[in-house]
Scaffold this motif. Sequence first.
Motif, PDB file in Angstrom:
ATOM      1  N   THR A 140      41.148  38.485  53.878  1.00 15.29           N
ATOM      2  CA  THR A 140      41.223  38.977  52.497  1.00 15.29           C
ATOM      3  C   THR A 140      42.421  38.323  51.824  1.00 15.29           C
ATOM      4  OG1 THR A 140      41.482  40.913  51.070  1.00 15.29           O
ATOM      5  CG2 THR A 140      42.437  41.069  53.273  1.00 15.29           C
ATOM      6  N   THR A 182      44.315  45.970  44.940  1.00 13.37           N
ATOM      7  CA  THR A 182      43.161  45.326  44.328  1.00 13.37           C
ATOM      8  C   THR A 182      41.897  45.852  44.988  1.00 13.37           C
ATOM      9  OG1 THR A 182      43.133  43.485  45.886  1.00 13.37           O
ATOM     10  CG2 THR A 182      44.484  43.214  43.909  1.00 13.37           C
ATOM     11  N   ASN A 209      39.431  44.204  46.229  1.00 13.92           N
ATOM     12  CA  ASN A 209      39.115  43.477  47.451  1.00 13.92           C
ATOM     13  C   ASN A 209      39.958  43.952  48.623  1.00 13.92           C
ATOM     14  OD1 ASN A 209      37.163  41.883  46.231  1.00 13.92           O
ATOM     15  ND2 ASN A 209      38.590  40.241  45.734  1.00 13.92           N
ATOM     16  N   ARG A 210      41.243  44.192  48.401  1.00 11.96           N
ATOM     17  CA  ARG A 210      42.127  44.644  49.480  1.00 11.96           C
ATOM     18  C   ARG A 210      41.748  46.049  49.940  1.00 11.96           C
ATOM     19  NH1 ARG A 210      45.898  41.375  52.094  1.00 11.96           N
ATOM     20  NH2 ARG A 210      47.212  43.206  52.322  1.00 11.96           N
ATOM     21  N   ALA A 248      38.606  45.761  51.985  1.00 11.36           N
ATOM     22  CA  ALA A 248      38.875  45.168  53.292  1.00 11.36           C
ATOM     23  C   ALA A 248      39.504  46.190  54.241  1.00 11.36           C
ATOM     24  CB  ALA A 248      39.780  43.951  53.142  1.00 11.36           C
ATOM     25  N   VAL A 270      36.319  38.094  52.698  1.00  7.59           N
ATOM     26  CA  VAL A 270      36.195  38.679  51.370  1.00  7.59           C
ATOM     27  C   VAL A 270      36.467  37.585  50.346  1.00  7.59           C
ATOM     28  CG1 VAL A 270      37.141  40.375  49.764  1.00  7.59           C
ATOM     29  CG2 VAL A 270      36.898  40.963  52.186  1.00  7.59           C
ATOM     30  N   HIS A 271      35.540  37.385  49.420  1.00  7.53           N
ATOM     31  CA  HIS A 271      35.719  36.452  48.295  1.00  7.53           C
ATOM     32  C   HIS A 271      35.404  35.005  48.712  1.00  7.53           C
ATOM     33  CE1 HIS A 271      37.170  34.779  44.564  1.00  7.53           C
ATOM     34  NE2 HIS A 271      37.579  35.950  44.150  1.00  7.53           N
ATOM     35  N   GLN A 287      31.594  38.578  52.089  1.00 10.67           N
ATOM     36  CA  GLN A 287      31.398  39.538  50.992  1.00 10.67           C
ATOM     37  C   GLN A 287      31.594  38.812  49.664  1.00 10.67           C
ATOM     38  OE1 GLN A 287      34.383  41.588  49.142  1.00 10.67           O
ATOM     39  NE2 GLN A 287      32.708  41.677  47.664  1.00 10.67           N
ATOM     40  N   SER A 301      32.446  38.718  45.966  1.00  7.86           N
ATOM     41  CA  SER A 301      33.138  39.491  44.935  1.00  7.86           C
ATOM     42  C   SER A 301      32.475  39.261  43.580  1.00  7.86           C
ATOM     43  CB  SER A 301      34.605  39.084  44.868  1.00  7.86           C
ATOM     44  OG  SER A 301      34.730  37.822  44.238  1.00  7.86           O
ATOM     45  N   ASP A 329      33.208  35.868  42.265  1.00 12.89           N
ATOM     46  CA  ASP A 329      32.401  34.833  42.911  1.00 12.89           C
ATOM     47  C   ASP A 329      31.080  34.629  42.181  1.00 12.89           C
ATOM     48  OD1 ASP A 329      34.084  34.179  45.075  1.00 12.89           O
ATOM     49  OD2 ASP A 329      33.299  35.811  46.294  1.00 12.89           O
ATOM     50  N   GLN A 353      29.766  50.436  48.428  1.00 17.44           N
ATOM     51  CA  GLN A 353      31.060  50.953  48.835  1.00 17.44           C
ATOM     52  C   GLN A 353      31.057  52.481  48.748  1.00 17.44           C
ATOM     53  OE1 GLN A 353      34.595  48.314  47.934  1.00 17.44           O
ATOM     54  NE2 GLN A 353      33.356  47.970  46.118  1.00 17.44           N
TER      55      GLN A 353
END
Length: 318
Positions: free
Chosen positions: A7, A15, A17-18, A21, A52-53, A76, A78, A81, A127
């Motif tokens: 990540t 964030t 994403n974090r 993760a 991630v991303h 994953q 994002s 992306d 999620q």
Amino acid sequence: MRIVLITPEGPTSRTGNRIAASRWARILRGLGHRVRIAADYDGHPADLMVAVHAWRSSGAIEKFKAKFPGRPVILQLSGTDIYHYINSDPAPTLRSMTLADRLVALNDLAWRVVPRRLRPRLCVIHQSAAASPYPHRTDPHDVVVSVIGHLRDVKDPLRAAEAARLLPATSRVRIEQVGRAYTPRWAARARAEMKANPRYLWRGDVPASAVRRLLARSHAMVISSLSEGGANVISEAAIAGVPVLASRVDGNVGLLGADYPGYFPVGDTEVLARLLRRLEAEPRFAARLGKALAKRIPLFRPTREIAAWRRLLAGLLS
């Protein structure tokens, strides 16, 4: 199984994403795997990479596949992306997607922007959100509308504040926003909005517990993004029983459903203001939002997310 979870570092540890993760690391550990979180791949052996991303993790994915070409990568996708980089800088994004053995999207409409040849690798994992320890209790005097997310261009973060300016003088709507300003410009704009707009309060970056307390006293939440991959804050609002007013973009529609009654066109301040007014003045509209959102709650339960990861790993390793 040894899993390295990549990540890339962001401007804050909170964030989307974090946070995702960290939750996935807990899920994977709960399934019996050893998980190491890293910002980049350092060459240490691993049986599987979860990245991630696509754009930001492209270097890590290439290094892992070069060293272990037969070992799988789960990527994953994002929101940036699939709704930005795939058009503005497609080479690294498509390279990552091509190297990955499985693609994970966070909303049900992401398939529309995934290249057709890669769609067989795609699965959707919504999620989840845990039940809040704070009961949902709203103030009878003010109508608190929360905006939860960092202040950056793609979030169109001041749209709710601008819509609140259009409400009649008698309105009790108050916009309360939490999230870090990504740039000094956004911080200055939020402070200027507070000075000019008595209905608006920006509290900056706050702990997760403060976000849950804000949701617990919110009559509704606004997510006004120009694009979204599948915002976890929608899951949190649904579990907390807080109606959502959302921009009509695939990342939101792919979570809330096509027939959800709380959408407004991207960037449309006037329509959002009308929704805020209806929320305040029409109890039936608020109840309709709540009923529609309640139907989506099963998608966001932690047990469902855990089961999805278990199926993904089982199918990949078989």
